[in-house]
Scaffold this motif. Sequence first.
Motif, PDB file in Angstrom:
ATOM      1  N   GLY A  94       0.816  -1.207   0.000  1.00 50.46           N
ATOM      2  CA  GLY A  94       0.000   0.000   0.000  1.00 50.46           C
ATOM      3  C   GLY A  94       0.855   1.264   0.000  1.00 50.46           C
ATOM      4  O   GLY A  94       0.807   2.078  -0.935  1.00 50.46           O
ATOM      5  N   PRO A  95       1.686   1.460   1.031  1.00 54.67           N
ATOM      6  CA  PRO A  95       2.563   2.641   1.053  1.00 54.67           C
ATOM      7  C   PRO A  95       3.535   2.682  -0.122  1.00 54.67           C
ATOM      8  O   PRO A  95       3.855   3.765  -0.638  1.00 54.67           O
ATOM      9  CB  PRO A  95       3.313   2.486   2.380  1.00 54.67           C
ATOM     10  N   ALA A  96       3.997   1.523  -0.571  1.00 54.18           N
ATOM     11  CA  ALA A  96       4.958   1.504  -1.667  1.00 54.18           C
ATOM     12  C   ALA A  96       4.382   2.101  -2.940  1.00 54.18           C
ATOM     13  O   ALA A  96       5.104   2.735  -3.722  1.00 54.18           O
ATOM     14  CB  ALA A  96       5.431   0.079  -1.923  1.00 54.18           C
ATOM     15  N   TYR A  97       3.086   1.916  -3.144  1.00 52.88           N
ATOM     16  CA  TYR A  97       2.438   2.435  -4.345  1.00 52.88           C
ATOM     17  C   TYR A  97       1.597   3.680  -4.068  1.00 52.88           C
ATOM     18  O   TYR A  97       0.928   4.186  -4.964  1.00 52.88           O
ATOM     19  CB  TYR A  97       1.555   1.359  -4.969  1.00 52.88           C
ATOM     20  N   GLY A  98       1.624   4.151  -2.851  1.00 54.90           N
ATOM     21  CA  GLY A  98       0.880   5.354  -2.508  1.00 54.90           C
ATOM     22  C   GLY A  98      -0.622   5.166  -2.495  1.00 54.90           C
ATOM     23  O   GLY A  98      -1.382   6.106  -2.781  1.00 54.90           O
ATOM     24  N   VAL A  99      -1.067   3.968  -2.151  1.00 53.18           N
ATOM     25  CA  VAL A  99      -2.502   3.678  -2.094  1.00 53.18           C
ATOM     26  C   VAL A  99      -2.829   3.062  -0.739  1.00 53.18           C
ATOM     27  O   VAL A  99      -1.933   2.731   0.038  1.00 53.18           O
ATOM     28  CB  VAL A  99      -2.915   2.698  -3.218  1.00 53.18           C
ATOM     29  N   GLU A 100      -4.117   2.900  -0.466  1.00 49.58           N
ATOM     30  CA  GLU A 100      -4.575   2.169   0.712  1.00 49.58           C
ATOM     31  C   GLU A 100      -4.907   0.742   0.296  1.00 49.58           C
ATOM     32  O   GLU A 100      -5.581   0.532  -0.723  1.00 49.58           O
ATOM     33  CB  GLU A 100      -5.817   2.843   1.307  1.00 49.58           C
ATOM     34  N   ALA A 101      -4.450  -0.231   1.063  1.00 50.01           N
ATOM     35  CA  ALA A 101      -4.720  -1.636   0.760  1.00 50.01           C
ATOM     36  C   ALA A 101      -5.135  -2.350   2.041  1.00 50.01           C
ATOM     37  O   ALA A 101      -4.488  -2.207   3.075  1.00 50.01           O
ATOM     38  CB  ALA A 101      -3.497  -2.306   0.150  1.00 50.01           C
ATOM     39  N   GLU A 102      -6.205  -3.105   1.942  1.00 50.64           N
ATOM     40  CA  GLU A 102      -6.763  -3.794   3.119  1.00 50.64           C
ATOM     41  C   GLU A 102      -7.017  -5.254   2.796  1.00 50.64           C
ATOM     42  O   GLU A 102      -7.612  -5.582   1.759  1.00 50.64           O
ATOM     43  CB  GLU A 102      -8.062  -3.121   3.552  1.00 50.64           C
ATOM     44  N   LEU A 103      -6.578  -6.143   3.682  1.00 50.04           N
ATOM     45  CA  LEU A 103      -6.768  -7.585   3.529  1.00 50.04           C
ATOM     46  C   LEU A 103      -7.862  -8.079   4.460  1.00 50.04           C
ATOM     47  O   LEU A 103      -7.864  -7.772   5.648  1.00 50.04           O
ATOM     48  CB  LEU A 103      -5.466  -8.328   3.854  1.00 50.04           C
ATOM     49  N   ASN A 104      -8.785  -8.865   3.911  1.00 52.32           N
ATOM     50  CA  ASN A 104      -9.764  -9.605   4.707  1.00 52.32           C
ATOM     51  C   ASN A 104      -9.536 -11.080   4.424  1.00 52.32           C
ATOM     52  O   ASN A 104      -9.866 -11.575   3.333  1.00 52.32           O
ATOM     53  CB  ASN A 104     -11.187  -9.190   4.340  1.00 52.32           C
ATOM     54  N   TYR A 105      -8.949 -11.794   5.383  1.00 50.24           N
ATOM     55  CA  TYR A 105      -8.606 -13.210   5.214  1.00 50.24           C
ATOM     56  C   TYR A 105      -9.618 -14.046   5.998  1.00 50.24           C
ATOM     57  O   TYR A 105      -9.734 -13.922   7.218  1.00 50.24           O
ATOM     58  CB  TYR A 105      -7.189 -13.479   5.723  1.00 50.24           C
ATOM     59  N   GLU A 106     -10.355 -14.907   5.296  1.00 51.55           N
ATOM     60  CA  GLU A 106     -11.410 -15.712   5.914  1.00 51.55           C
ATOM     61  C   GLU A 106     -10.964 -17.171   6.018  1.00 51.55           C
ATOM     62  O   GLU A 106     -10.685 -17.816   4.997  1.00 51.55           O
ATOM     63  CB  GLU A 106     -12.688 -15.637   5.085  1.00 51.55           C
ATOM     64  N   VAL A 107     -10.902 -17.680   7.227  1.00 50.43           N
ATOM     65  CA  VAL A 107     -10.596 -19.096   7.453  1.00 50.43           C
ATOM     66  C   VAL A 107     -11.883 -19.889   7.295  1.00 50.43           C
ATOM     67  O   VAL A 107     -12.848 -19.675   8.033  1.00 50.43           O
ATOM     68  CB  VAL A 107      -9.986 -19.304   8.852  1.00 50.43           C
ATOM     69  N   TRP A 108     -11.895 -20.819   6.352  1.00 46.89           N
ATOM     70  CA  TRP A 108     -13.097 -21.597   6.062  1.00 46.89           C
ATOM     71  C   TRP A 108     -12.937 -23.036   6.554  1.00 46.89           C
ATOM     72  O   TRP A 108     -12.528 -23.254   7.681  1.00 46.89           O
ATOM     73  CB  TRP A 108     -13.386 -21.537   4.560  1.00 46.89           C
ATOM     74  N   TYR A 109     -13.260 -23.998   5.710  1.00 45.62           N
ATOM     75  CA  TYR A 109     -13.288 -25.398   6.137  1.00 45.62           C
ATOM     76  C   TYR A 109     -11.904 -25.887   6.538  1.00 45.62           C
ATOM     77  O   TYR A 109     -10.914 -25.607   5.843  1.00 45.62           O
ATOM     78  CB  TYR A 109     -13.789 -26.298   5.013  1.00 45.62           C
ATOM     79  N   PRO A 110     -11.800 -26.646   7.620  1.00 41.24           N
ATOM     80  CA  PRO A 110     -10.511 -27.257   7.980  1.00 41.24           C
ATOM     81  C   PRO A 110     -10.198 -28.435   7.061  1.00 41.24           C
ATOM     82  O   PRO A 110     -11.031 -28.844   6.241  1.00 41.24           O
ATOM     83  CB  PRO A 110     -10.755 -27.720   9.418  1.00 41.24           C
TER      84      PRO A 110
END
Length: 390
Positions: free
Chosen positions: A281-297
């Motif tokens: 995000g900072p490297a490219y001058g943008v905002e970047a957000e991760l949403n990581y969802e843990v699903w089936y084991p």
Amino acid sequence: MAVINRIAGFADEMTAWRRHLHQHPELKFDCFETAAFVEERLKDFGVDEIHPGIAKTGIVALIRGQGDGPVIGLRADMDALPITEETDADYASVKPGVMHACGHDGHTTMLLGAAKYLAETRNFAGTVALIFQPAEEDGGGGGVMVEEGIMDRFGIGEVYALHNAPGFTEGGFYTTPGPLMAAVDTFHINVKGVGGHGAMPHEARDPVIAAVGIVQAIQSISSRNHYALDDLVISVTQIHTGSAENIIPETAYINGTVRTFDKKVQAMVMQRMQEIVDGMGPAYGVEAELNYEVWYPATVNDPAKTAFAAGIARQVAGDNMVIDDAGREMGAEDFSYMLEARPGAYLFLGAGEGAALHQPGYDFNDDIAPLGASFFARLVETAMPPVEGR
């Protein structure tokens, strides 16, 4: 194939059930018509108890044998997929954009066939818990049923399930002890920059370039951050951004799937992905957000129960039709939640040649349904033989 004679005798009836279910597919937890059909059949069979409404539309039904004994759970999934059918079958889906493209109509039919036979014969000591679950494809209905307490409520001590396998020898079984299928996670990455004219990129903060950089860095996790012999798949499957050739968009969206077996590998992927997004995000001058969802084991078979189930498969299909060390694969399955709660085994049943799962031309092979029903029935009778003298 050693299909039980009585089950072979109502094979045409099973085909009729399956094709009715195929015509009326339902998604996720909304399996109302399917559950009603299943419940009606179970009442006709004379099972001892029917408990509907678990995980919204799931059912657990009980058949008691000759005297006391353990409780074995047998599971089938009921939900369909959001796919437009292209089979041209006269029993094709009547619901536009929804079809049974994974064979859950056949899985439900196999368990109904076993239920009909077991309710008639009751040649076992103990109880069979028939588990009909919604939302295997999306929603984790198996996990919801476990969370709602079916294992303790019905005293289930072990659980088993079958899945059809197109492209594998018709009537053959395959499985493996220990890890069989991978855990599955999903990630969503939202990138926000500053839009502008395509001719003046210096006045914008381009989310497209940032998204490309993030995707490239994510792919390096598999090649540079984990041991090559530890199974890992990371696939970016969606990138959405932009509206015209001369407009730098404001946002970009990235989506994909992660498949693992080892929780340490899973944790490493989560950490590295977060570090990449936070750094890019900072490297490219943008905002970047991760949403990581843990699903089936991961789907992990109990070795002893797998050996037992493979032995039953040999009784039904023959020694040369069973592979009990087939290895593991990167697909996922929410029966994993039930195997986390209780020991058991998951097996594949070959369907012969035909379209692959999740394709619009797929159709379940009705010829294997009596074999699957016979497997379930023989498993129960062998695991819980009736007490002598009763």
